[in-house]
Design a protein around this motif. Structure first.
Motif, short mmCIF file in Angstrom:
data_model
loop_
_atom_site.label_atom_id
_atom_site.label_comp_id
_atom_site.label_asym_id
_atom_site.label_seq_id
_atom_site.Cartn_x
_atom_site.Cartn_y
_atom_site.Cartn_z
N LYS A 21 1.10 -1.01 -0.20
CA LYS A 21 -0.37 0.41 0.03
C LYS A 21 1.02 0.68 0.24
O LYS A 21 2.08 1.23 0.92
CB LYS A 21 -1.05 0.33 1.41
CG LYS A 21 -1.80 1.66 1.02
CD LYS A 21 -2.52 0.79 2.82
CE LYS A 21 -4.13 2.52 2.59
NZ LYS A 21 -4.57 2.62 3.31
N GLY A 22 0.64 1.69 -1.18
CA GLY A 22 1.60 3.31 -0.80
C GLY A 22 0.67 4.61 -1.63
O GLY A 22 -0.04 3.87 -2.42
N ASP A 23 0.87 5.40 -1.85
CA ASP A 23 -0.19 6.60 -2.37
C ASP A 23 -1.13 6.31 -2.34
O ASP A 23 -1.88 6.25 -3.57
CB ASP A 23 1.16 7.19 -3.93
CG ASP A 23 2.11 7.38 -3.75
OD1 ASP A 23 2.84 7.88 -3.14
OD2 ASP A 23 2.66 6.84 -4.97
N LYS A 24 -2.20 5.94 -1.20
CA LYS A 24 -3.26 5.58 -1.29
C LYS A 24 -3.48 4.60 -2.81
O LYS A 24 -4.81 4.29 -3.16
CB LYS A 24 -4.14 6.92 -1.92
CG LYS A 24 -4.37 7.83 -1.06
CD LYS A 24 -4.61 9.26 -0.91
CE LYS A 24 -5.08 10.09 0.27
NZ LYS A 24 -6.34 11.39 -0.68
N LYS A 25 -2.73 3.76 -3.83
CA LYS A 25 -2.52 2.90 -4.08
C LYS A 25 -2.68 1.37 -3.92
O LYS A 25 -1.68 1.09 -2.39
CB LYS A 25 -2.40 3.18 -5.51
CG LYS A 25 -2.53 4.33 -5.93
CD LYS A 25 -2.31 4.37 -7.42
CE LYS A 25 -2.10 6.18 -7.96
NZ LYS A 25 -1.38 6.46 -9.23
N HIS A 26 -2.61 0.35 -4.15
CA HIS A 26 -2.19 -0.97 -3.57
C HIS A 26 -0.90 -1.44 -5.11
O HIS A 26 -1.63 -1.88 -5.71
CB HIS A 26 -2.84 -2.24 -3.90
CG HIS A 26 -4.03 -1.60 -2.23
ND1 HIS A 26 -4.83 -0.90 -2.39
CD2 HIS A 26 -3.30 -2.05 -0.75
CE1 HIS A 26 -5.21 -1.33 -0.89
NE2 HIS A 26 -4.39 -1.71 -0.24
N HIS A 27 -0.06 -1.31 -5.15
CA HIS A 27 0.73 -2.03 -5.65
C HIS A 27 1.63 -2.99 -6.04
O HIS A 27 1.83 -3.75 -4.25
CB HIS A 27 2.12 -1.06 -5.87
CG HIS A 27 1.87 0.18 -5.86
ND1 HIS A 27 2.07 1.56 -6.71
CD2 HIS A 27 2.15 1.53 -4.82
CE1 HIS A 27 1.99 2.66 -7.12
NE2 HIS A 27 1.57 2.43 -5.18
N GLN A 28 1.51 -4.17 -6.87
CA GLN A 28 1.27 -5.52 -6.90
C GLN A 28 3.44 -5.21 -7.11
O GLN A 28 3.98 -4.92 -8.36
CB GLN A 28 1.57 -6.05 -7.75
CG GLN A 28 1.55 -7.58 -7.92
CD GLN A 28 0.68 -8.84 -9.24
OE1 GLN A 28 0.80 -9.74 -8.16
NE2 GLN A 28 -0.23 -8.38 -10.35
N ILE A 29 4.16 -5.83 -5.81
CA ILE A 29 5.51 -6.47 -6.27
C ILE A 29 6.00 -7.27 -6.47
O ILE A 29 5.51 -8.56 -6.40
CB ILE A 29 6.30 -6.18 -4.93
CG1 ILE A 29 5.54 -4.62 -4.14
CG2 ILE A 29 7.28 -5.71 -4.98
CD1 ILE A 29 5.79 -3.24 -5.08
N ASP A 30 6.94 -7.98 -7.71
CA ASP A 30 8.01 -9.19 -8.09
C ASP A 30 8.70 -9.11 -7.41
O ASP A 30 9.90 -8.12 -7.52
CB ASP A 30 7.40 -8.64 -9.67
CG ASP A 30 8.53 -9.88 -10.25
OD1 ASP A 30 8.70 -10.79 -9.53
OD2 ASP A 30 7.87 -10.42 -10.68
N LEU A 31 9.10 -9.56 -6.59
CA LEU A 31 10.11 -9.62 -5.98
C LEU A 31 11.25 -10.14 -5.93
O LEU A 31 12.72 -9.18 -6.12
CB LEU A 31 9.86 -11.15 -4.84
CG LEU A 31 9.10 -10.96 -3.68
CD1 LEU A 31 8.80 -12.19 -2.63
CD2 LEU A 31 9.19 -9.68 -2.75
N ASN A 32 10.91 -10.28 -7.98
CA ASN A 32 12.34 -10.56 -8.89
C ASN A 32 13.20 -9.54 -8.93
O ASN A 32 14.11 -9.07 -9.64
CB ASN A 32 12.27 -11.52 -9.72
CG ASN A 32 12.18 -12.93 -9.64
OD1 ASN A 32 12.39 -13.42 -8.61
ND2 ASN A 32 11.09 -13.49 -9.55
#
Length: 231
Positions: A136-147
């Motif tokens: 969660k950041g900037d009022k959004k949910h970002h999908q993070i690729d661990l790679n």
């Protein structure tokens, strides 16, 4: 069952906290420590979920003791001094209780430990079984690729996640990411930095190079970094 210790030089404080905590069914007192050195020795040999920590103790003050721990348990401060609250929260304490405190106030603090522990457990399961998770950041949910995740930098009460092609500011503290990310893949190298081990290009002196980024190695974490090439 959440296990905890009490770190306080006053026997009466132990009695009060123990009596109140005995009324909370899902927590268990495993040890009473009457100074910071005793607590340090116990934590070196045992794992607990959280601790009640007094500030004004002889030889080593509570907050100074907390600063010596590279991976401290969740901490509830119990003190008669309100002026240390800001410094305490900068050390990621869960709550700050002013003596004398009520049972309701203590329960609220313990519930914060329970909620964060449940969240970390759930997220950790996702982080360890998947290569992706949401931030969660900037009022959004970002999908993070661990790679794509190269390193994480503390940013006050937030963190900066540096990815292959972007940087995301997260609402979580760096201690949160240290707790959920696989320790075989991510290493805390400084109080303000957590790095992806496979993204390290070189280690030179007290610096780590990841692409063009130079990341400092904290004295407390230097032995962990040395293990990367001395194992």
């Amino acid at each position: 069952m959440l296990k905890f210790i009490i770190v306080d030089d006053e026997p009466l404080a132990h009695e009060v906290i123990t009596e109140l905590c005995n009324m909370i069914p899902h927590i268990e007192l495993v040890h009473n420590c009457y100074n910071a050195m005793e607590a340090m020795q116990f934590l070196n040999e045992n794992k607990v979920d959280f601790m009640f920590l007094d500030i004004n103790m002889p030889k080593l003050k509570g907050l100074d003791f907390l600063k010596t721990l590279s991976q401290p348990p969740k901490t509830i401060i119990t003190t008669a001094y309100k002026e240390y609250a800001l410094e305490s929260y900068e050390l990621n304490v869960v709550d700050y209780l002013l003596k004398p405190f009520s049972f309701d106030r203590l329960v609220k603090a313990v519930n914060k430990v329970s909620e964060s522990s449940a969240l970390i457990t759930t997220t950790k399961e996702v982080a360890e079984t998947s290569t992706r998770f949401f931030v969660k950041g900037d009022k959004k949910h970002h999908q993070i690729d661990l790679n794509d995740l190269q390193y994480i930098e503390a940013y006050g009460n937030y963190t900066k996640l540096f990815l292959k092609n972007e940087m995301i500011v997260s609402h979580e503290k760096i201690s949160y990411y240290e707790s959920i990310l696989n320790k075989d893949n991510f290493l805390r190298v400084h109080k303000s930095f957590l790095v992806a081990i496979d993204k390290i290009k070189l280690i030179e002196g007290n610096r780590i190079l990841i692409n063009e980024h130079r990341i400092p190695i904290g004295q407390t974490y230097k032995s962990n970094v040395n293990k990367l090439y001395n194992s």
